[in-house]
Design a protein around this motif. Sequence first.
Motif, short mmCIF file in Angstrom:
data_model
loop_
_atom_site.label_atom_id
_atom_site.label_comp_id
_atom_site.label_asym_id
_atom_site.label_seq_id
_atom_site.Cartn_x
_atom_site.Cartn_y
_atom_site.Cartn_z
N THR A 117 0.83 -1.07 -0.11
CA THR A 117 -0.06 0.03 -0.11
C THR A 117 0.92 1.12 -0.03
O THR A 117 2.05 1.07 0.18
N MET A 118 0.14 2.45 -0.22
CA MET A 118 1.01 3.52 -0.19
C MET A 118 0.21 4.61 0.59
O MET A 118 -0.89 5.00 0.35
N ASN A 119 0.55 4.78 1.96
CA ASN A 119 0.04 5.45 2.85
C ASN A 119 -0.01 6.82 2.56
O ASN A 119 0.76 7.50 1.68
N GLU A 152 5.19 5.52 -11.61
CA GLU A 152 5.13 4.06 -11.47
C GLU A 152 4.33 3.43 -10.29
O GLU A 152 3.35 2.60 -10.38
N SER A 153 4.64 4.16 -9.37
CA SER A 153 3.76 3.85 -8.08
C SER A 153 2.19 4.14 -8.24
O SER A 153 1.28 3.34 -8.00
N TYR A 154 1.69 5.30 -9.06
CA TYR A 154 0.40 5.33 -9.15
C TYR A 154 -0.28 4.33 -10.00
O TYR A 154 -1.31 4.08 -9.88
N VAL A 161 -6.27 4.02 -3.19
CA VAL A 161 -5.03 4.83 -3.01
C VAL A 161 -5.20 5.92 -4.41
O VAL A 161 -4.73 6.96 -4.05
N LYS A 162 -5.42 5.64 -5.34
CA LYS A 162 -5.83 6.97 -6.20
C LYS A 162 -6.68 7.84 -5.82
O LYS A 162 -6.46 9.21 -6.02
N GLN A 163 -7.77 7.41 -5.11
CA GLN A 163 -8.76 8.40 -4.62
C GLN A 163 -7.96 9.63 -3.62
O GLN A 163 -8.03 10.57 -3.46
N ASP A 238 -9.09 8.14 -14.56
CA ASP A 238 -9.43 7.40 -13.14
C ASP A 238 -10.24 8.64 -12.15
O ASP A 238 -10.81 8.22 -11.30
N LEU A 239 -9.86 9.82 -12.40
CA LEU A 239 -10.54 10.87 -11.73
C LEU A 239 -12.02 10.90 -11.81
O LEU A 239 -12.82 11.18 -11.02
N LEU A 240 -12.29 10.83 -13.18
CA LEU A 240 -13.41 10.84 -13.58
C LEU A 240 -14.63 9.78 -13.15
O LEU A 240 -15.57 9.86 -12.51
#
Length: 562
Positions: A117-119, A152-154, A161-163, A238-240
Amino acid sequence: MAYILSLSKMYKVGAEMRPWRMAHANTLMRMFANTRTIPTSSGVYQLSTLRSISYTRAYTTTPFDTTSGSFINTADKTDYNTEEALSVQVEQYWRNVNKYLDNDDGSYLAESRAKGTMNPENIKDLINKAVKIKRSLTSDILPNIVTTNLMESYRRHGDDVKQRFFEVLYQDFDVDERELEAAMGNLQKELRSGQEHIAHAKAMMRLRLASEPVYNSLFTQIARHAGGIKCVIDMRADLLRIKRKTEDQNAKAAFKCLDDCLMRMLMEWFNIGFLDLRQITWNSPAAWLEQVYKNEQVHKVSDWQDLKRRVGEDRMVFGFFHRSLPDTPLVIVHVALTSALSSSVQALLGPEAKLDTAKVHAANFYSINSTQKGLSGADLGNFLIKRVSVVLKHRFPNLEIASTLSPVPGFRSWLETQFKLSATSTSADNLLKPDEAERISSAKPGHTTPTAALKAALSDDQWSGDLAPVTKPILLRLCARYLVLERNRKFALDPVANFHIRNGASVYRLNWLGDTSDRGMQRSYGIMVNYRYEEEKVEVNNARYLMDAHISVSEEIQKLLD
Protein backbone atom coordinates in the motif's frame (compact mmCIF):
# COMPACT_ATOMS: atom_id res chain seq x y z
CA MET A 1 43.33 14.01 -17.49
CA ALA A 2 41.05 15.21 -14.69
CA TYR A 3 38.09 14.38 -16.91
CA ILE A 4 39.26 10.79 -17.53
CA LEU A 5 40.25 10.13 -13.91
CA SER A 6 36.94 11.46 -12.61
CA LEU A 7 35.12 9.03 -14.90
CA SER A 8 37.25 6.20 -13.60
CA LYS A 9 36.56 7.23 -10.01
CA MET A 10 32.85 7.53 -10.74
CA TYR A 11 32.79 4.04 -12.25
CA LYS A 12 34.54 2.68 -9.15
CA VAL A 13 31.92 4.33 -6.92
CA GLY A 14 29.15 2.84 -9.04
CA ALA A 15 30.72 -0.62 -8.96
CA GLU A 16 30.57 -0.68 -5.18
CA MET A 17 26.81 -0.18 -5.29
CA ARG A 18 24.21 -2.88 -5.72
CA PRO A 19 23.97 -4.23 -9.32
CA TRP A 20 20.94 -2.22 -10.36
CA ARG A 21 22.81 1.00 -9.59
CA MET A 22 25.41 0.23 -12.24
CA ALA A 23 22.90 1.57 -14.72
CA HIS A 24 23.07 4.92 -12.93
CA ALA A 25 26.85 4.80 -12.93
CA ASN A 26 26.72 4.35 -16.70
CA THR A 27 24.44 7.37 -16.74
CA LEU A 28 27.18 9.83 -15.84
CA MET A 29 29.60 8.23 -18.29
CA ARG A 30 27.08 8.68 -21.08
CA MET A 31 26.38 12.23 -19.95
CA PHE A 32 30.04 13.12 -20.23
CA ALA A 33 29.94 11.62 -23.71
CA ASN A 34 27.17 14.12 -24.55
CA THR A 35 24.36 11.58 -24.88
CA ARG A 36 20.80 12.77 -24.25
CA THR A 37 19.25 9.48 -23.09
CA ILE A 38 19.76 7.98 -19.67
CA PRO A 39 19.04 4.23 -19.32
CA THR A 40 18.07 3.29 -15.77
CA SER A 41 16.36 0.44 -13.96
CA SER A 42 13.10 2.28 -14.51
CA GLY A 43 13.46 2.90 -18.23
CA VAL A 44 14.97 5.75 -20.24
CA TYR A 45 15.08 9.35 -19.05
CA GLN A 46 15.28 12.24 -21.50
CA LEU A 47 17.51 15.15 -20.52
CA SER A 48 16.06 18.56 -21.32
CA THR A 49 19.54 20.03 -21.43
CA LEU A 50 23.08 18.86 -20.74
CA ARG A 51 24.37 22.30 -19.87
CA SER A 52 22.39 22.42 -16.62
CA ILE A 53 23.72 19.08 -15.47
CA SER A 54 27.23 18.81 -16.85
CA TYR A 55 29.96 18.20 -14.34
CA THR A 56 32.51 19.55 -16.77
CA ARG A 57 31.76 22.85 -15.04
CA ALA A 58 33.25 21.34 -11.89
CA TYR A 59 36.72 22.36 -13.02
CA THR A 60 35.76 25.78 -14.33
CA THR A 61 35.50 29.02 -12.39
CA THR A 62 31.89 28.21 -11.40
CA PRO A 63 32.00 24.79 -9.67
CA PHE A 64 28.85 22.78 -8.93
CA ASP A 65 27.84 21.83 -5.36
CA THR A 66 26.04 18.48 -5.54
CA THR A 67 24.83 18.77 -1.96
CA SER A 68 22.85 21.96 -2.50
CA GLY A 69 22.21 21.32 -6.18
CA SER A 70 23.57 24.72 -7.25
CA PHE A 71 26.75 26.35 -8.52
CA ILE A 72 29.10 27.59 -5.85
CA ASN A 73 29.70 31.29 -5.42
CA THR A 74 32.80 32.28 -7.37
CA ALA A 75 34.02 34.15 -4.32
CA ASP A 76 34.91 30.74 -2.84
CA LYS A 77 38.67 30.40 -3.43
CA THR A 78 38.77 26.60 -3.04
CA ASP A 79 40.69 24.97 -5.85
CA TYR A 80 38.15 22.83 -7.72
CA ASN A 81 40.48 22.16 -10.62
CA THR A 82 42.20 19.19 -8.96
CA GLU A 83 41.48 15.58 -9.81
CA GLU A 84 40.75 14.84 -6.14
CA ALA A 85 38.15 17.59 -5.82
CA LEU A 86 36.37 16.47 -8.96
CA SER A 87 36.27 12.86 -7.80
CA VAL A 88 34.82 13.95 -4.46
CA GLN A 89 32.08 15.79 -6.29
CA VAL A 90 31.17 12.67 -8.27
CA GLU A 91 30.97 10.64 -5.07
CA GLN A 92 28.76 13.31 -3.50
CA TYR A 93 26.52 13.24 -6.52
CA TRP A 94 25.89 9.54 -6.00
CA ARG A 95 25.08 10.09 -2.36
CA ASN A 96 22.39 12.51 -3.48
CA VAL A 97 20.98 10.00 -5.97
CA ASN A 98 21.01 7.28 -3.31
CA LYS A 99 18.76 9.38 -1.09
CA TYR A 100 16.00 8.87 -3.65
CA LEU A 101 16.77 5.32 -4.67
CA ASP A 102 16.59 3.36 -1.48
CA ASN A 103 16.26 -0.34 -2.26
CA ASP A 104 17.26 -3.08 -4.67
CA ASP A 105 14.61 -2.33 -7.26
CA GLY A 106 15.60 1.32 -7.44
CA SER A 107 12.23 2.61 -6.30
CA TYR A 108 11.72 5.51 -3.98
CA LEU A 109 8.63 3.75 -2.63
CA ALA A 110 10.07 0.24 -2.43
CA GLU A 111 9.28 -0.05 1.27
CA SER A 112 5.68 0.98 0.71
CA ARG A 113 5.37 -1.47 -2.18
CA ALA A 114 6.52 -4.28 0.07
CA LYS A 115 3.67 -3.45 2.41
CA GLY A 116 1.28 -3.54 -0.54
CA THR A 117 0.00 0.00 0.00
CA MET A 118 0.99 3.64 -0.20
CA ASN A 119 -0.09 5.56 2.87
CA PRO A 120 -1.02 9.27 2.83
CA GLU A 121 2.38 10.30 4.16
CA ASN A 122 4.12 8.54 1.29
CA ILE A 123 1.81 10.16 -1.23
CA LYS A 124 2.27 13.66 0.12
CA ASP A 125 6.03 13.28 0.46
CA LEU A 126 6.47 11.95 -3.06
CA ILE A 127 4.28 14.62 -4.65
CA ASN A 128 6.10 17.28 -2.65
CA LYS A 129 9.47 16.09 -3.94
CA ALA A 130 8.26 15.82 -7.52
CA VAL A 131 6.84 19.34 -7.42
CA LYS A 132 9.39 21.22 -5.36
CA ILE A 133 12.76 19.57 -5.97
CA LYS A 134 12.89 21.18 -9.40
CA ARG A 135 13.02 24.62 -7.80
CA SER A 136 16.33 23.95 -6.02
CA LEU A 137 18.18 21.82 -8.58
CA THR A 138 19.70 22.90 -11.84
CA SER A 139 19.84 19.22 -12.80
CA ASP A 140 16.97 17.27 -14.36
CA ILE A 141 18.04 13.83 -13.15
CA LEU A 142 16.72 13.86 -9.58
CA PRO A 143 13.35 15.46 -10.46
CA ASN A 144 13.01 12.95 -13.29
CA ILE A 145 13.76 10.00 -11.03
CA VAL A 146 11.27 11.14 -8.41
CA THR A 147 8.54 11.93 -10.95
CA THR A 148 9.08 8.62 -12.74
CA ASN A 149 8.76 6.76 -9.45
CA LEU A 150 5.55 8.66 -8.72
CA MET A 151 4.14 7.66 -12.13
CA GLU A 152 5.09 4.01 -11.61
CA SER A 153 3.68 3.93 -8.12
CA TYR A 154 0.45 5.61 -9.22
CA ARG A 155 -0.14 3.10 -12.01
CA ARG A 156 0.44 0.19 -9.64
CA HIS A 157 -2.34 1.02 -7.19
CA GLY A 158 -6.12 0.73 -7.21
CA ASP A 159 -8.89 3.29 -6.86
CA ASP A 160 -8.66 3.60 -3.06
CA VAL A 161 -5.06 4.82 -3.17
CA LYS A 162 -5.71 6.87 -6.31
CA GLN A 163 -8.60 8.60 -4.58
CA ARG A 164 -6.32 9.45 -1.67
CA PHE A 165 -3.74 10.71 -4.19
CA PHE A 166 -6.29 13.17 -5.64
CA GLU A 167 -7.43 14.20 -2.16
CA VAL A 168 -3.84 15.01 -1.18
CA LEU A 169 -3.37 16.99 -4.40
CA TYR A 170 -6.41 19.15 -3.64
CA GLN A 171 -5.83 19.54 0.10
CA ASP A 172 -2.09 20.20 0.09
CA PHE A 173 -1.14 21.30 -3.42
CA ASP A 174 -3.94 23.63 -4.47
CA VAL A 175 -3.45 27.40 -4.77
CA ASP A 176 -0.98 28.71 -2.21
CA GLU A 177 -3.31 31.09 -0.35
CA ARG A 178 -0.51 32.98 1.37
CA GLU A 179 1.28 33.58 -1.91
CA LEU A 180 -2.00 34.60 -3.54
CA GLU A 181 -2.78 37.04 -0.74
CA ALA A 182 0.71 38.52 -0.99
CA ALA A 183 0.38 38.88 -4.76
CA MET A 184 -2.99 40.61 -4.38
CA GLY A 185 -1.55 42.96 -1.79
CA ASN A 186 1.38 43.73 -4.05
CA LEU A 187 -0.95 44.51 -6.96
CA GLN A 188 -3.10 46.81 -4.82
CA LYS A 189 0.05 48.57 -3.63
CA GLU A 190 1.19 49.13 -7.21
CA LEU A 191 -2.25 50.43 -8.20
CA ARG A 192 -2.25 52.92 -5.32
CA SER A 193 1.28 54.08 -5.99
CA GLY A 194 0.59 54.92 -9.63
CA GLN A 195 3.89 53.39 -10.71
CA GLU A 196 4.85 52.84 -14.30
CA HIS A 197 3.20 50.18 -16.41
CA ILE A 198 6.17 47.81 -16.08
CA ALA A 199 5.69 47.52 -12.30
CA HIS A 200 1.97 46.99 -12.75
CA ALA A 201 2.62 44.28 -15.36
CA LYS A 202 5.02 42.48 -13.01
CA ALA A 203 2.45 42.60 -10.23
CA MET A 204 -0.20 41.16 -12.55
CA MET A 205 2.16 38.40 -13.63
CA ARG A 206 2.87 37.52 -10.02
CA LEU A 207 -0.87 37.38 -9.31
CA ARG A 208 -1.50 35.10 -12.30
CA LEU A 209 1.26 32.73 -11.22
CA ALA A 210 0.04 32.73 -7.62
CA SER A 211 -3.50 31.87 -8.71
CA GLU A 212 -2.35 28.65 -10.38
CA PRO A 213 -2.66 25.49 -8.28
CA VAL A 214 0.66 23.97 -7.23
CA TYR A 215 -0.42 20.62 -8.67
CA ASN A 216 -0.21 22.15 -12.15
CA SER A 217 3.55 21.86 -11.77
CA LEU A 218 3.22 18.15 -11.06
CA PHE A 219 1.10 17.45 -14.15
CA THR A 220 3.49 19.51 -16.28
CA GLN A 221 6.48 17.65 -14.85
CA ILE A 222 4.82 14.29 -15.59
CA ALA A 223 3.95 15.36 -19.15
CA ARG A 224 7.63 15.99 -19.92
CA HIS A 225 8.47 12.31 -19.49
CA ALA A 226 8.24 9.66 -22.16
CA GLY A 227 4.70 8.35 -21.80
CA GLY A 228 3.89 11.20 -19.43
CA ILE A 229 1.05 12.74 -21.43
CA LYS A 230 -0.64 9.33 -21.60
CA CYS A 231 -0.21 9.08 -17.83
CA VAL A 232 -1.97 12.44 -17.36
CA ILE A 233 -4.81 11.30 -19.65
CA ASP A 234 -5.18 8.11 -17.60
CA MET A 235 -5.13 10.14 -14.38
CA ARG A 236 -8.09 12.18 -15.60
CA ALA A 237 -9.94 9.01 -16.62
CA ASP A 238 -9.38 7.66 -13.09
CA LEU A 239 -10.49 10.96 -11.59
CA LEU A 240 -13.74 10.97 -13.59
CA ARG A 241 -14.49 7.40 -12.52
CA ILE A 242 -13.73 8.10 -8.86
CA LYS A 243 -15.78 11.32 -8.93
CA ARG A 244 -18.80 9.39 -10.23
CA LYS A 245 -18.48 6.76 -7.51
CA THR A 246 -17.95 8.98 -4.49
CA GLU A 247 -20.96 10.10 -2.46
CA ASP A 248 -19.11 12.74 -0.44
CA GLN A 249 -20.25 16.09 -1.87
CA ASN A 250 -17.18 17.91 -0.58
CA ALA A 251 -14.96 15.37 -2.30
CA LYS A 252 -16.99 15.71 -5.50
CA ALA A 253 -16.48 19.48 -5.43
CA ALA A 254 -12.73 19.05 -4.89
CA PHE A 255 -12.48 16.48 -7.67
CA LYS A 256 -14.36 18.81 -10.01
CA CYS A 257 -11.74 21.51 -9.42
CA LEU A 258 -9.00 19.03 -10.25
CA ASP A 259 -10.91 17.84 -13.29
CA ASP A 260 -11.37 21.39 -14.61
CA CYS A 261 -7.65 22.01 -14.27
CA LEU A 262 -6.70 18.76 -15.99
CA MET A 263 -9.22 19.36 -18.76
CA ARG A 264 -7.83 22.83 -19.51
CA MET A 265 -4.29 21.45 -19.71
CA LEU A 266 -5.32 18.56 -21.96
CA MET A 267 -7.30 20.90 -24.22
CA GLU A 268 -4.14 22.95 -24.72
CA TRP A 269 -1.98 19.90 -25.40
CA PHE A 270 -4.56 18.37 -27.73
CA ASN A 271 -5.53 21.52 -29.57
CA ILE A 272 -6.97 20.67 -32.99
CA GLY A 273 -3.95 22.32 -34.62
CA PHE A 274 -1.66 19.70 -33.04
CA LEU A 275 -3.65 16.72 -34.38
CA ASP A 276 -3.00 14.83 -37.59
CA LEU A 277 -5.88 13.40 -39.65
CA ARG A 278 -5.05 9.98 -41.07
CA GLN A 279 -7.04 7.36 -42.93
CA ILE A 280 -6.76 3.87 -41.48
CA THR A 281 -6.62 1.19 -44.16
CA TRP A 282 -5.92 -2.53 -44.24
CA ASN A 283 -2.27 -1.63 -44.94
CA SER A 284 -1.99 0.60 -41.86
CA PRO A 285 0.12 -0.49 -38.87
CA ALA A 286 -1.38 -3.38 -36.91
CA ALA A 287 -1.54 -1.21 -33.79
CA TRP A 288 -3.96 1.17 -35.55
CA LEU A 289 -6.18 -1.65 -36.76
CA GLU A 290 -6.22 -3.13 -33.29
CA GLN A 291 -7.45 0.17 -31.87
CA VAL A 292 -10.28 0.25 -34.44
CA TYR A 293 -11.22 -3.34 -33.54
CA LYS A 294 -11.02 -2.83 -29.79
CA ASN A 295 -12.71 0.56 -29.47
CA GLU A 296 -15.73 0.12 -31.74
CA GLN A 297 -18.64 0.53 -29.31
CA VAL A 298 -21.57 1.43 -31.59
CA HIS A 299 -21.50 -1.52 -34.00
CA LYS A 300 -19.11 -4.19 -32.73
CA VAL A 301 -16.58 -5.63 -35.16
CA SER A 302 -17.32 -9.34 -35.39
CA ASP A 303 -13.99 -10.58 -36.74
CA TRP A 304 -10.95 -9.55 -38.76
CA GLN A 305 -12.81 -10.09 -42.03
CA ASP A 306 -15.47 -7.66 -40.84
CA LEU A 307 -12.73 -5.19 -39.96
CA LYS A 308 -11.21 -5.55 -43.42
CA ARG A 309 -14.57 -4.62 -44.98
CA ARG A 310 -14.82 -1.51 -42.83
CA VAL A 311 -11.44 -0.17 -43.99
CA GLY A 312 -12.01 -0.92 -47.68
CA GLU A 313 -12.78 1.35 -50.62
CA ASP A 314 -16.42 2.27 -50.02
CA ARG A 315 -16.17 1.85 -46.25
CA MET A 316 -13.50 4.03 -44.67
CA VAL A 317 -12.10 4.77 -41.23
CA PHE A 318 -10.35 7.98 -40.21
CA GLY A 319 -8.69 9.02 -36.97
CA PHE A 320 -7.03 11.95 -35.22
CA PHE A 321 -3.46 11.26 -34.04
CA HIS A 322 -1.18 13.15 -31.65
CA ARG A 323 2.60 12.85 -31.64
CA SER A 324 2.63 11.83 -27.97
CA LEU A 325 0.52 8.73 -28.84
CA PRO A 326 1.75 7.83 -32.33
CA ASP A 327 0.22 4.33 -32.36
CA THR A 328 -3.18 5.28 -30.95
CA PRO A 329 -5.88 7.24 -32.79
CA LEU A 330 -7.52 9.50 -30.21
CA VAL A 331 -10.93 9.41 -31.88
CA ILE A 332 -12.12 7.20 -34.74
CA VAL A 333 -14.94 7.71 -37.23
CA HIS A 334 -16.41 5.15 -39.65
CA VAL A 335 -17.91 6.39 -42.92
CA ALA A 336 -19.69 4.60 -45.75
CA LEU A 337 -19.83 6.04 -49.26
CA THR A 338 -23.12 5.39 -51.07
CA SER A 339 -25.16 6.67 -53.99
CA ALA A 340 -27.93 7.90 -51.65
CA LEU A 341 -28.39 8.63 -47.97
CA SER A 342 -28.56 5.32 -46.13
CA SER A 343 -31.48 4.30 -43.90
CA SER A 344 -30.14 0.98 -42.59
CA VAL A 345 -26.95 0.29 -40.69
CA GLN A 346 -27.20 -3.40 -41.56
CA ALA A 347 -26.90 -2.42 -45.24
CA LEU A 348 -23.80 -0.36 -44.45
CA LEU A 349 -22.20 -3.23 -42.54
CA GLY A 350 -22.92 -5.69 -45.36
CA PRO A 351 -20.51 -6.93 -48.05
CA GLU A 352 -18.21 -4.37 -49.62
CA ALA A 353 -19.49 -3.00 -52.91
CA LYS A 354 -17.41 -2.10 -55.93
CA LEU A 355 -16.84 1.63 -55.72
CA ASP A 356 -17.87 3.80 -58.64
CA THR A 357 -16.56 7.24 -57.69
CA ALA A 358 -18.92 8.98 -60.14
CA LYS A 359 -21.92 7.59 -58.25
CA VAL A 360 -20.78 8.56 -54.75
CA HIS A 361 -23.31 11.16 -53.62
CA ALA A 362 -23.55 10.54 -49.86
CA ALA A 363 -21.09 10.10 -47.00
CA ASN A 364 -22.73 8.26 -44.09
CA PHE A 365 -20.93 8.59 -40.75
CA TYR A 366 -22.26 5.59 -38.88
CA SER A 367 -19.94 5.26 -35.88
CA ILE A 368 -17.65 7.53 -33.87
CA ASN A 369 -15.61 6.41 -30.86
CA SER A 370 -13.06 7.92 -28.51
CA THR A 371 -10.18 5.70 -27.44
CA GLN A 372 -9.20 7.82 -24.41
CA LYS A 373 -11.67 8.22 -21.55
CA GLY A 374 -9.40 10.87 -20.11
CA LEU A 375 -10.16 13.11 -23.12
CA SER A 376 -13.90 12.97 -22.50
CA GLY A 377 -15.46 16.36 -23.22
CA ALA A 378 -12.67 17.47 -25.54
CA ASP A 379 -15.10 17.47 -28.51
CA LEU A 380 -12.56 15.96 -30.88
CA GLY A 381 -15.30 13.99 -32.66
CA ASN A 382 -16.92 17.22 -33.77
CA PHE A 383 -13.78 18.40 -35.55
CA LEU A 384 -13.08 14.94 -36.95
CA ILE A 385 -16.44 14.68 -38.77
CA LYS A 386 -16.03 18.17 -40.23
CA ARG A 387 -12.44 17.54 -41.34
CA VAL A 388 -13.29 14.20 -42.94
CA SER A 389 -16.26 15.78 -44.75
CA VAL A 390 -13.92 18.32 -46.35
CA VAL A 391 -11.43 15.60 -47.36
CA LEU A 392 -14.13 13.44 -48.92
CA LYS A 393 -15.64 16.34 -50.88
CA HIS A 394 -12.24 17.00 -52.43
CA ARG A 395 -11.74 13.30 -53.16
CA PHE A 396 -15.27 12.72 -54.57
CA PRO A 397 -16.47 15.78 -56.54
CA ASN A 398 -20.04 14.47 -56.85
CA LEU A 399 -20.52 14.12 -53.10
CA GLU A 400 -23.65 16.08 -52.19
CA ILE A 401 -24.57 15.16 -48.63
CA ALA A 402 -22.63 14.43 -45.44
CA SER A 403 -24.78 12.91 -42.74
CA THR A 404 -24.66 10.52 -39.83
CA LEU A 405 -26.68 7.37 -39.38
CA SER A 406 -27.05 7.50 -35.62
CA PRO A 407 -28.76 5.52 -32.88
CA VAL A 408 -31.37 6.99 -30.55
CA PRO A 409 -30.16 5.31 -27.36
CA GLY A 410 -32.61 6.86 -24.89
CA PHE A 411 -35.87 6.67 -26.83
CA ARG A 412 -37.25 3.36 -25.57
CA SER A 413 -36.47 4.07 -21.91
CA TRP A 414 -38.05 7.54 -22.24
CA LEU A 415 -41.22 6.06 -23.77
CA GLU A 416 -41.47 3.39 -21.07
CA THR A 417 -41.23 6.18 -18.48
CA GLN A 418 -44.16 7.92 -20.22
CA PHE A 419 -46.18 4.69 -19.96
CA LYS A 420 -45.55 4.57 -16.19
CA LEU A 421 -46.47 8.23 -15.73
CA SER A 422 -49.66 7.72 -17.73
CA ALA A 423 -50.66 4.72 -15.61
CA THR A 424 -50.32 6.69 -12.36
CA SER A 425 -51.65 10.04 -13.58
CA THR A 426 -55.20 11.22 -12.96
CA SER A 427 -54.99 13.88 -15.69
CA ALA A 428 -56.00 13.37 -19.30
CA ASP A 429 -53.78 11.10 -21.39
CA ASN A 430 -52.07 13.37 -23.95
CA LEU A 431 -49.24 11.15 -25.20
CA LEU A 432 -51.22 10.26 -28.34
CA LYS A 433 -53.13 12.40 -30.79
CA PRO A 434 -56.90 11.68 -31.12
CA ASP A 435 -56.58 9.83 -34.44
CA GLU A 436 -53.63 7.79 -33.10
CA ALA A 437 -55.59 6.91 -29.99
CA GLU A 438 -58.51 5.72 -32.07
CA ARG A 439 -56.39 3.52 -34.34
CA ILE A 440 -54.35 1.88 -31.56
CA SER A 441 -57.48 1.25 -29.47
CA SER A 442 -59.05 -0.52 -32.45
CA ALA A 443 -55.90 -2.56 -33.09
CA LYS A 444 -55.54 -3.53 -29.41
CA PRO A 445 -58.99 -3.44 -27.79
CA GLY A 446 -59.75 -4.18 -24.15
CA HIS A 447 -57.45 -1.59 -22.52
CA THR A 448 -58.49 1.28 -20.28
CA THR A 449 -56.53 3.98 -22.13
CA PRO A 450 -55.03 4.37 -25.59
CA THR A 451 -51.56 4.62 -23.99
CA ALA A 452 -52.12 1.26 -22.31
CA ALA A 453 -53.16 -0.14 -25.69
CA LEU A 454 -49.92 1.19 -27.27
CA LYS A 455 -47.87 -0.37 -24.49
CA ALA A 456 -49.59 -3.69 -25.09
CA ALA A 457 -49.07 -3.41 -28.84
CA LEU A 458 -45.33 -2.83 -28.39
CA SER A 459 -45.16 -5.93 -26.19
CA ASP A 460 -46.63 -7.94 -29.07
CA ASP A 461 -44.18 -9.69 -31.39
CA GLN A 462 -46.13 -8.22 -34.34
CA TRP A 463 -45.55 -4.56 -33.45
CA SER A 464 -43.06 -4.29 -36.33
CA GLY A 465 -44.99 -6.74 -38.53
CA ASP A 466 -48.78 -6.88 -38.86
CA LEU A 467 -49.24 -3.99 -36.43
CA ALA A 468 -46.65 -1.77 -38.16
CA PRO A 469 -49.23 0.29 -40.12
CA VAL A 470 -50.52 1.48 -36.73
CA THR A 471 -47.35 1.53 -34.61
CA LYS A 472 -44.92 2.99 -37.18
CA PRO A 473 -46.41 6.51 -37.51
CA ILE A 474 -46.92 6.72 -33.74
CA LEU A 475 -43.34 5.70 -32.90
CA LEU A 476 -41.82 7.98 -35.53
CA ARG A 477 -43.76 11.00 -34.24
CA LEU A 478 -42.91 10.21 -30.61
CA CYS A 479 -39.25 9.74 -31.55
CA ALA A 480 -39.23 13.16 -33.26
CA ARG A 481 -40.77 14.64 -30.11
CA TYR A 482 -38.15 12.96 -27.95
CA LEU A 483 -35.25 14.21 -30.08
CA VAL A 484 -36.41 17.80 -30.58
CA LEU A 485 -38.81 18.75 -27.78
CA GLU A 486 -37.66 16.77 -24.74
CA ARG A 487 -34.91 18.69 -22.99
CA ASN A 488 -32.32 18.38 -20.27
CA ARG A 489 -32.41 21.91 -18.94
CA LYS A 490 -32.54 23.66 -22.30
CA PHE A 491 -30.60 21.20 -24.46
CA ALA A 492 -31.61 17.95 -26.16
CA LEU A 493 -32.29 15.14 -23.71
CA ASP A 494 -30.79 12.46 -25.94
CA PRO A 495 -26.95 12.51 -25.56
CA VAL A 496 -26.22 11.60 -29.19
CA ALA A 497 -28.66 14.24 -30.44
CA ASN A 498 -27.09 16.85 -28.16
CA PHE A 499 -23.60 15.97 -29.46
CA HIS A 500 -24.46 16.39 -33.14
CA ILE A 501 -26.84 19.33 -32.76
CA ARG A 502 -24.36 21.35 -30.72
CA ASN A 503 -21.81 20.59 -33.45
CA GLY A 504 -24.07 22.33 -35.98
CA ALA A 505 -25.96 19.43 -37.54
CA SER A 506 -29.69 19.38 -38.23
CA VAL A 507 -32.16 16.59 -37.46
CA TYR A 508 -32.76 15.44 -41.02
CA ARG A 509 -34.62 12.11 -41.20
CA LEU A 510 -35.90 9.22 -39.05
CA ASN A 511 -35.42 5.67 -40.34
CA TRP A 512 -37.90 2.93 -39.44
CA LEU A 513 -36.07 -0.29 -38.43
CA GLY A 514 -32.73 1.30 -39.30
CA ASP A 515 -30.99 -0.98 -36.80
CA THR A 516 -32.59 -4.42 -36.42
CA SER A 517 -29.87 -5.77 -34.12
CA ASP A 518 -30.90 -6.80 -30.61
CA ARG A 519 -29.23 -3.72 -29.22
CA GLY A 520 -30.96 -1.43 -31.70
CA MET A 521 -34.39 -2.89 -30.97
CA GLN A 522 -33.86 -2.70 -27.22
CA ARG A 523 -32.74 0.92 -27.22
CA SER A 524 -35.01 2.57 -29.79
CA TYR A 525 -37.35 0.01 -31.37
CA GLY A 526 -34.84 -0.08 -34.23
CA ILE A 527 -35.30 3.59 -35.18
CA MET A 528 -32.22 5.49 -36.36
CA VAL A 529 -31.77 9.14 -37.27
CA ASN A 530 -29.77 11.06 -39.87
CA TYR A 531 -28.06 14.22 -38.58
CA ARG A 532 -27.02 16.27 -41.60
CA TYR A 533 -23.89 18.42 -41.68
CA GLU A 534 -24.21 21.26 -44.19
CA GLU A 535 -20.98 23.23 -44.34
CA GLU A 536 -22.67 26.58 -44.95
CA LYS A 537 -25.12 26.12 -42.05
CA VAL A 538 -22.99 24.46 -39.36
CA GLU A 539 -21.81 27.65 -37.63
CA VAL A 540 -25.29 29.23 -37.63
CA ASN A 541 -26.93 26.06 -36.28
CA ASN A 542 -24.30 25.79 -33.57
CA ALA A 543 -24.73 29.41 -32.45
CA ARG A 544 -28.55 29.24 -32.41
CA TYR A 545 -28.49 26.05 -30.35
CA LEU A 546 -26.01 27.30 -27.77
CA MET A 547 -27.58 30.76 -27.45
CA ASP A 548 -31.29 30.09 -27.96
CA ALA A 549 -31.55 26.27 -27.62
CA HIS A 550 -32.96 26.22 -31.16
CA ILE A 551 -32.73 22.87 -32.97
CA SER A 552 -32.60 22.94 -36.75
CA VAL A 553 -34.86 20.32 -38.37
CA SER A 554 -35.80 19.31 -41.91
CA GLU A 555 -39.29 19.70 -43.37
CA GLU A 556 -39.87 15.97 -42.90
CA ILE A 557 -39.13 16.18 -39.17
CA GLN A 558 -41.18 19.34 -38.80
CA LYS A 559 -44.23 17.57 -40.28
CA LEU A 560 -43.92 14.89 -37.60
CA LEU A 561 -43.90 17.59 -34.92
CA ASP A 562 -46.90 19.57 -36.23
